[in-house]
Write an enzyme that holds these catalytic residues in place. Structure first.
Site, PDB file in Angstrom:
ATOM      1  N   GLU A 215       0.787  -1.237   0.000  1.00 13.14           N
ATOM      2  CA  GLU A 215       0.000   0.000   0.000  1.00 13.14           C
ATOM      3  C   GLU A 215       0.820   1.289   0.000  1.00 13.14           C
ATOM      4  O   GLU A 215       0.781   2.078   0.949  1.00 13.14           O
ATOM      5  CB  GLU A 215      -0.983  -0.009   1.183  1.00 13.14           C
ATOM      6  CG  GLU A 215      -2.037  -1.082   1.059  1.00 13.14           C
ATOM      7  CD  GLU A 215      -3.124  -1.016   2.125  1.00 13.14           C
ATOM      8  OE1 GLU A 215      -2.972  -0.231   3.083  1.00 13.14           O
ATOM      9  OE2 GLU A 215      -4.124  -1.745   1.995  1.00 13.14           O
ATOM     10  N   GLU A 322      -6.071  -7.814  -0.658  1.00 14.08           N
ATOM     11  CA  GLU A 322      -6.741  -7.641   0.628  1.00 14.08           C
ATOM     12  C   GLU A 322      -8.205  -7.312   0.367  1.00 14.08           C
ATOM     13  O   GLU A 322      -8.516  -6.459  -0.468  1.00 14.08           O
ATOM     14  CB  GLU A 322      -6.131  -6.502   1.454  1.00 14.08           C
ATOM     15  CG  GLU A 322      -4.744  -6.759   2.001  1.00 14.08           C
ATOM     16  CD  GLU A 322      -4.266  -5.614   2.892  1.00 14.08           C
ATOM     17  OE1 GLU A 322      -5.127  -4.807   3.348  1.00 14.08           O
ATOM     18  OE2 GLU A 322      -3.059  -5.517   3.122  1.00 14.08           O
TER      19      GLU A 322
END
EC number: 3.2.1.4
Length: 388
Positions: A215, A322
């Site tokens: 991320e 995710e």
């Protein structure tokens, strides 16, 4: 997963102006809707607007709280879907990166490693990929290009070897958000050095998958490209030529903003042609994955359609690295709709991974740790429908 970084991001919302690449609008957002000089607030979706460099061809918001001026609707469906099975379906293993700021920290106090018995339970249920989060600061202490810590590497390797010894895939996840000791990584040579050592260590294991970083966010877009490419080049030069590499994007690698934020990553190159574009997607109002509430029963599908089209139009494949939702019927329908869409478009989606398992999650809203994790008890029977 944003973890405490999300809290830090929202804490800056009261500042007079949003910084480069920071959030500046969206449903439920209460921070500044203006940006620092040289940046403009760009509408990405109803829940997220971002300070991006000027000039831009994207549509921008006009006044605080206003909707975008000339926003086009996303495509309702992707073109020429190809139904099939996922290549990968599994669970994130999150615990070796715990104890943020406590470096090197103590094993058993600040961090731990995944439970092999829990992983075995998931394997028995058909899950075949486990994304193992770890801390770059613990593996390479003090300097990004430092020699690896032998004890931390040994424990990480034991986890990986357990997974791959069962014939399943282990993804190495430097869970660092494009940062090292809280500072954005800008030294591409040091970043490459880290991956040279990591790839050299695991080069002989074909079931290892390399993730370049978890991320990236609030970073210069060209830097995100350069770091990804540096990792790819280093991994291949180290002799790890048979393994897949997962690249991640800016803006928390969100699927819902991918096609307008990370378009430049289509130019990443891998001589082995084994790149997978990893995206993440949560279904709460701001996409942060911090609430049990999902926006609607359709929000999962709605938030990944643009990414599906981007992958197909650019000849790429992706993984939803995710995802999660609260233990309720609205989220269940949203997740099922999203996963069914991904599976129906398995020519471009290789699979998906739930966030998260790990022995220290306790009563965390999405915990997938057997036998009593909230997510595990509510969603395991549903997720088993999608295993390869």
């Amino acid at each position: 997963m944003k973890h405490s970084v999300l809290a830090g991001l929202f804490a800056t919302g009261a500042l007079a102006q949003g910084g480069a690449w920071q959030q500046c609008g969206g449903v439920g957002f209460s921070g500044s809707t203006s940006c620092v000089s040289g940046y403009t607030c760009v509408y990405l979706n109803d829940w997220y607007s971002q300070c991006q460099p000027q000039p831009t061809t994207l549509r921008t918001t006009t006044t605080p709280g206003a909707t975008s001026t000339t926003r086009s609707a996303p495509a309702a469906t992707s073109t020429t879907p190809a139904k099939g099975k996922f290549k990968w379906f599994g669970i994130n293993q999150s615990c070796a990166e715990f104890g943020k700021g406590e470096y090197p920290g103590l094993w058993g106090k600040h961090f731990t490693f995944p439970s092999t018995s829990s992983i075995q339970t998931h394997i028995n249920d058909g899950f075949n990929m486990f994304r193992v989060a770890f801390s770059m600061e613990r593996l390479a202490p003090n300097q990004l290009n430092a020699a690896f810590d032998a004890n931390y590497l040994r424990n990480l390797t034991e986890t990986v070897n357990f997974i791959t010894g069962k014939g399943k895939y282990a993804m190495l996840d430097p869970h660092n958000f494009g940062r090292y000791y809280e500072r954005i990584i800008t030294d591409k040579a040091a970043f490459a050095s880290f991956f040279t050592k990591l790839a050299t260590h695991f080069a002989s294991n074909p079931l290892v998958v390399f993730d370049t970083n978890n991320e990236y966010h609030d970073m210069d877009q060209q830097l995100v490209f350069d770091l990804n490419q540096a990792a790819i080049d280093a991994i291949r030069a180290a002799g790890a030529t048979s393994q897949y590499i997962m690249v991640e994007g800016n803006s928390w690698t969100g699927a819902w903003t991918w096609n307008v934020t990370n378009n430049n990553l289509a130019a990443l190159r891998d001589p082995e042609n084994k790149l997978v574009y990893q995206m993440h997607q949560y279904l709460d109002s701001d996409g942060s994955g911090t609430s049990t509430a999902c926006v609607s029963t359709q929000v999962g599908l709605q938030r990944v359609i643009g990414a599906t089209n981007w992958l197909r139009q650019n000849g790429k494949v992706g993984l939803l690295g995710e995802f999660a939702g609260g233990a309720n019927s609205v989220c269940q329908q949203a997740i099922e709709g999203m996963l069914t869409h991904l599976q129906e478009n398995s020519d471009v989606w290789t699979g998906a991974l739930w966030w998260a398992g790990g022995p220290w999650w306790g009563d965390y809203i999405y915990s997938f740790e057997p036998p009593s994790g909230i997510g595990y008890t509510y969603y395991n029977s549903l997720l088993k429908k999608y295993v390869p």
